[in-house]
Design a protein around this motif. Sequence first.
Motif, mmCIF file in Angstrom:
data_model
loop_
_atom_site.group_PDB
_atom_site.id
_atom_site.type_symbol
_atom_site.label_atom_id
_atom_site.label_comp_id
_atom_site.label_asym_id
_atom_site.label_seq_id
_atom_site.Cartn_x
_atom_site.Cartn_y
_atom_site.Cartn_z
ATOM 1 N N ARG A 161 35.884 33.509 62.927
ATOM 2 C CA ARG A 161 37.076 34.037 62.270
ATOM 3 C C ARG A 161 36.645 34.883 61.082
ATOM 4 O O ARG A 161 35.640 34.583 60.429
ATOM 5 N N ILE A 162 37.390 35.949 60.800
ATOM 6 C CA ILE A 162 37.042 36.873 59.724
ATOM 7 C C ILE A 162 38.254 37.066 58.818
ATOM 8 O O ILE A 162 39.329 37.449 59.295
ATOM 9 N N ASP A 163 38.090 36.791 57.534
ATOM 10 C CA ASP A 163 39.127 37.043 56.531
ATOM 11 C C ASP A 163 38.672 38.196 55.648
ATOM 12 O O ASP A 163 37.507 38.246 55.227
ATOM 13 N N ILE A 164 39.592 39.127 55.345
ATOM 14 C CA ILE A 164 39.254 40.297 54.533
ATOM 15 C C ILE A 164 40.235 40.369 53.370
ATOM 16 O O ILE A 164 41.446 40.343 53.572
ATOM 17 N N TYR A 165 39.709 40.464 52.138
ATOM 18 C CA TYR A 165 40.534 40.457 50.947
ATOM 19 C C TYR A 165 40.483 41.818 50.251
ATOM 20 O O TYR A 165 39.407 42.381 50.028
ATOM 21 N N SER A 170 42.279 49.189 47.877
ATOM 22 C CA SER A 170 41.314 48.417 48.666
ATOM 23 C C SER A 170 42.009 47.576 49.735
ATOM 24 O O SER A 170 41.413 47.245 50.753
ATOM 25 N N GLY A 171 43.275 47.229 49.488
ATOM 26 C CA GLY A 171 44.042 46.494 50.489
ATOM 27 C C GLY A 171 44.269 47.332 51.739
ATOM 28 O O GLY A 171 44.288 46.798 52.865
ATOM 29 N N ALA A 212 35.183 40.702 50.817
ATOM 30 C CA ALA A 212 35.951 41.116 49.648
ATOM 31 C C ALA A 212 35.709 42.599 49.410
ATOM 32 O O ALA A 212 34.565 43.050 49.376
ATOM 33 N N ILE A 213 36.799 43.363 49.257
ATOM 34 C CA ILE A 213 36.696 44.796 48.996
ATOM 35 C C ILE A 213 37.261 45.060 47.606
ATOM 36 O O ILE A 213 38.450 44.864 47.355
ATOM 37 N N SER A 214 36.397 45.459 46.687
ATOM 38 C CA SER A 214 36.806 45.697 45.307
ATOM 39 C C SER A 214 35.926 46.767 44.697
ATOM 40 O O SER A 214 34.718 46.564 44.540
ATOM 41 N N HIS A 215 36.510 47.907 44.385
ATOM 42 C CA HIS A 215 35.727 48.992 43.805
ATOM 43 C C HIS A 215 35.112 48.576 42.467
ATOM 44 O O HIS A 215 33.935 48.812 42.208
ATOM 45 N N SER A 216 35.896 47.916 41.631
ATOM 46 C CA SER A 216 35.418 47.519 40.303
ATOM 47 C C SER A 216 34.493 46.308 40.361
ATOM 48 O O SER A 216 33.677 46.094 39.461
ATOM 49 N N THR A 240 31.630 46.926 47.294
ATOM 50 C CA THR A 240 31.982 47.206 45.903
ATOM 51 C C THR A 240 31.198 48.376 45.341
ATOM 52 O O THR A 240 30.071 48.656 45.788
ATOM 53 N N GLY A 241 31.791 49.050 44.368
ATOM 54 C CA GLY A 241 31.102 50.110 43.654
ATOM 55 C C GLY A 241 30.282 49.597 42.491
ATOM 56 O O GLY A 241 29.564 50.370 41.849
ATOM 57 N N ARG A 242 30.385 48.308 42.201
ATOM 58 C CA ARG A 242 29.650 47.693 41.086
ATOM 59 C C ARG A 242 28.848 46.509 41.624
ATOM 60 O O ARG A 242 29.311 45.358 41.594
#
Length: 315
Positions: A161-165, A170-171, A212-216, A240-242
């Motif tokens: 199973r795959i969960d993506i946040y 980013s959503g 988790a997808i988060s640019h910051s 992430t970008g950081r």
Amino acid sequence: MTNEVKEIFIDSQGGPATTGGGTPPAPAALAAKVRTLAPSMTRSMQRVAVAVAGDPAGCAALTVTGLAELTGTSEATVVRTARLLGYPGYRDLRLALAGLAAQQQSGRAPAVTADIAVDDPIADVVAKLAHDEQQTLADTAAGLDTVQLGAAVGALSAARRIDIYGVGASGLVAQDLAQKLLRIGLIAHAHSDPHLAVTNAVQLRSGDVAIAISHSGSTGDIIEPLRVAFDHGATTVAITGRPDGPVSQYADHVLTTSTARESELRPAAMSSRTSQLLVVDCLFIGVAQRTYETAAPALSASYEALAHRHSPRAR
């Protein structure tokens, strides 16, 4: 002699680097690394990074002491900056700078910015945006760790199973990845509601994957469910970008995206989404390759199920 002084001495003498693992970034990736990491550097390290990216030929001719004097910093700062950019020591950074300078002298166009002014003609806006998108994609590709990417692809390919946040821009990227994986037969769900994300994360276990997808890299609504998934034994991935941000401490695999300069008329969310979508496509293609025997029939079935929605209705 302290360790820091030893490191500076060895680098300045051209001897072997004392620390640093993995393969140093290729010369072409240097500018991309600077753009990605500069926002998280100290001001003194930023001065060093901007100098080497802006004048690779000039800086390649300088010793560690010379570059420290040029940037008004210390030799220790120069060494730390080189290592943060991915080079074992300053000697390795100088070699990369020389390679980058040679590429530029052979006719390769230097990187430019694409600031958009409020009175720019629409043709200039199109040209600047197209250039900026190309640069964002090139920077992301140059800085993407293919070892980490391959490990993430392997985990996704075998996941129960795959969960993506993801929230905000980013959503949208999280939804894109989820629908791609669903169409090749994997169980994937995107969560933009932080409460729902956490309640789903507690159900994960070993053999599951959380992304988790988060640019910051510092969005609490994204970090919390990833932490929960990590604590429950799931394999975790951060896009992430950081790469030095808080989200990475709960990630087994970190995939770094390009960090474009934000302007008044073009928020960073636009270019960050472009780089995130490139990483998503790399993940999807990699998984489709690994699971081709099941992915191809599933993809064909999804096309067939939707075909009637793209054809004129019979009267």
